[in-house]
Structure formats: C-alpha cells, structure tokens
Design an enzyme around this catalytic site. Structure first.
Site: not given
Ligand code: BJW
Ligand code: ZN
Length: 276
Positions: A137, A153, A265
C-alpha cells in the site's frame, strides 16, 4: 529443463525439476555458481515469456526502509498487524488504528523506491504483456515508474469516508487530525483492504486473468500467507506458468516454485532482469 507452457503438470502431477538456491548476500551472487545458474535460468524464462505476472509483498520495500508485517520488526507497539488491520479493530478503536496508519504514513512518506522496484520497471518495458500485482500500500511501484500495476490491498495514500463513501488522495504527513474526518462529518478510514474485506474487484480480476495466462510468474518479498493474493502463483502454476520466487526465507510457496532464490530483492531482482 524445457518447461513448455503446456502441457504442464498440475501441482499433484509428475515431478518437475526444481531449483532451490540459497543466496545469502549480494556478495554471494558473485561467488556462488549455483546461484548464478538460478539467476540465469530465471532470467532466461522471463526473457522467453511474452506474458509475465509479478506479485510483490512487503519484502520488496524492506530495503527502502518500509517495515514488513511479519517477522522481526513486524510489531507496532505490542500489536500484531492481524489485530489492527481489521474492520472490527477500527470499529472498536478508530484512534488506535489511525495512530498505527499515521505512524506508517510518516515512515513511508520520505522513502524512495529501491533497485528491486526499478528492475520491475525495466522488466515491464521489455515484456509484451506484463502485469504487476502488488499487495503493498506504499505506492513505491508507482513512484519507481511502474505503469501496469494493480494494488490488490489498496493504498495508504487514499482516505475513504465511512459515512458518505467519498474517497480522496491525501499524502499529508502528519495528518491534520486523528482520526481524520470527512467534510460531511463522517469518520475517514484508510483506503486499504483489511482482513475479512473483499479486494477491489477490477484489480483482483485483472490479476487472476494474468495469472491464468502467464508463462512466467515472479513472486517477490511476500510470506505467501495472505489470500487471495497467495493463490495467484498457485493458479498460474496450475495453468502452466514457470514460477520464480525471491525471498530471504522459505515460504509456503517455495515447494511449488520452479526456482526459489534465497536473498534480498534489491540484489537478486536486478541480476535476474539483467540476465533476462
Ligand atoms: C524480503 C526482504 C527483502 C524481507 N527482499 N524479501 C484461508 C484461505 C483463504 C483465505 C483465508 C483463509 N483464512 C482466512 C482467510 C482470509 C484472509 C487471509 O488470507 N488470512 C490469512 C492470514 C490466513 N484474507 C482476507 O481476509 C482477504 N479478504 C478476503 O479473503 O475476502 C473474502 C471476501 C470476499 C467477499 C466479500 C467479503 C470478503 C483480505 C486480506 C487483506 C490483507 N490486508 C493486509 C493489510 C493491508 C493494509 C495495510 O497495509 O495496513 O495486507 S494484512 C498484510 O498482509 C498486508 C499485506 O499486503 C499482506 C501480505 O503480507 P506480505 O506482503 O506477504 O508481508 P509479510 O510481512 O507477511 O512478508 C514479508 C516477506 O518479505 C517475508 O517472507 C520476508 O522473508 C520477505 N523479505 N526482507 C525480499 N529484502
Ligand atoms: Zn463523508
């Protein structure tokens, strides 16, 4: 190692050769022959592909100074992102949630894109059909010059009224008031997608279309834990795409990736794109 676009085995099909490569630092790119092979293979598959999907997460912005969500430094005060990035948390305590976002806006505002963001711009320019789907974001892909990008997101720079649904860009830091209010008097919220909320329709539709059609998928800096974004590489691979992962740590995607490069990266992505 010839992976044609089709027929490609699905996830449970016959085994295909995969490369898992440990690259621990920028320096090791020069010294590790195995890493060099992985970079060259990833580069070649990207060069040969007409249709490429890139999926990025917080890790691509880590070297710009943006904190990731999970892992070291992922906590803000004593809260986990899962406790703050929800509609329930906002309804319960909008000031607390806004303090977190206000802090993040202040952290991100002065930051600049890094070499990994720029490498994706170069890749976009040379790929006939390219889409960058980001979970971030922070707006750094746009700042780097990426044009074909969808923000799955949302963006931290957009504010949306919870009463009248009016939405506006606001890059001001610090915010004039916490929590910010709309001209109608309603409470504003960040224009991001919280847990349990649907992703914006057009971006998510475009991303899944691109996943179904991609010949190569590049997955950078995401823990591959959050759905539906985490499903994009799975969908692409089931449809025959070659999957490349870049991450310092293994993730749930790693066993499915054709090439998984372990490292930062900003070092690996330019090397791959140069090899492409
Ligand atoms: C490096 C590095 C370097 C470090 N070089 N790499 C089971 C199955 C399917 C879905 C679900 C489920 N159980 C629950 C759900 C739903 C849920 C979900 O997925 N939950 C899981 C946790 C299980 N999902 C949702 O709720 C989504 N919505 C949805 O499913 O809606 C259904 C619906 C349909 C119709 C009507 C109503 C509902 C929405 C998900 C929204 C996520 N939002 C956030 C916050 C966004 C706003 C904000 O920024 O504040 O998004 S949460 C947070 O996680 C943020 C990120 O975009 C997202 C992903 O995180 P990301 O980018 O992967 O970061 P990290 O920190 O986790 O990882 C960083 C990585 O970088 C690491 O691996 C490091 O090793 C690496 N790294 N340095 C390269 N230098
Ligand atoms: Zn309003």
């Amino acid at each position: 190692m010839a992976h044609g676009r089709s027929p490609r085995p699905a996830v449970d099909g016959p085994p295909t050769p995969r490369i898992k490569i440990q690259v621990l630092s920028e320096a090791s790119i020069d010294v590790s022959r195995t890493a060099a092979e992985g970079i060259a293979l990833a580069g070649r598959r990207l060069r040969e592909a007409r249709r490429v999907l890139a999926l990025t997460g917080a890790g691509i912005s880590a070297e710009s100074g943006v904190p990731t969500f999970r892992g070291p430094g992922g906590l803000w005060r004593q809260y986990r992102p899962e406790d703050l990035a929800t509609p329930e948390a906002f309804a319960r305590d909008p000031r607390l949630v806004w303090e977190w976002y206000a802090w993040r806006r202040e952290v991100i505002a002065p930051l600049r894109p890094n070499a990994a963001h720029r490498a994706l711009v170069a890749l976009e320019k040379r790929t006939p059909e390219f889409l960058l789907a980001t979970q971030n974001v922070d707006g750094l892909h746009g700042a780097a010059g990426s044009a074909r990008v969808v923000e799955l997101h949302g963006t931290i720079w957009q504010l949306r009224c919870t009463s009248c649904a009016h939405s506006r860009e606001d890059r001001g830091v610090p915010l004039a008031e916490i929590p910010p209010r709309c001209a109608c008097g309603g409470l504003l919220r960040p224009g991001v997608v919280w847990f349990g909320e649907a992703l914006p329709e057009e971006p998510v539709t475009r991303a899944f279309e691109a996943a179904r059609e991609a010949e190569a998928v590049l997955v950078v800096g995401t823990s591959s834990l959050v759905y539906p974004a985490a499903a994009l590489p799975q969908v692409a691979r089931a449809a025959g795409a070659f999957v490349i992962e870049i991450n310092p740590e293994p993730t749930p995607l790693t066993p499915l990736a054709d090439v998984s490069l372990r490292g930062p990266a900003a070092a690996l992505l330019p090397a791959i794109v140069e090899a492409a």
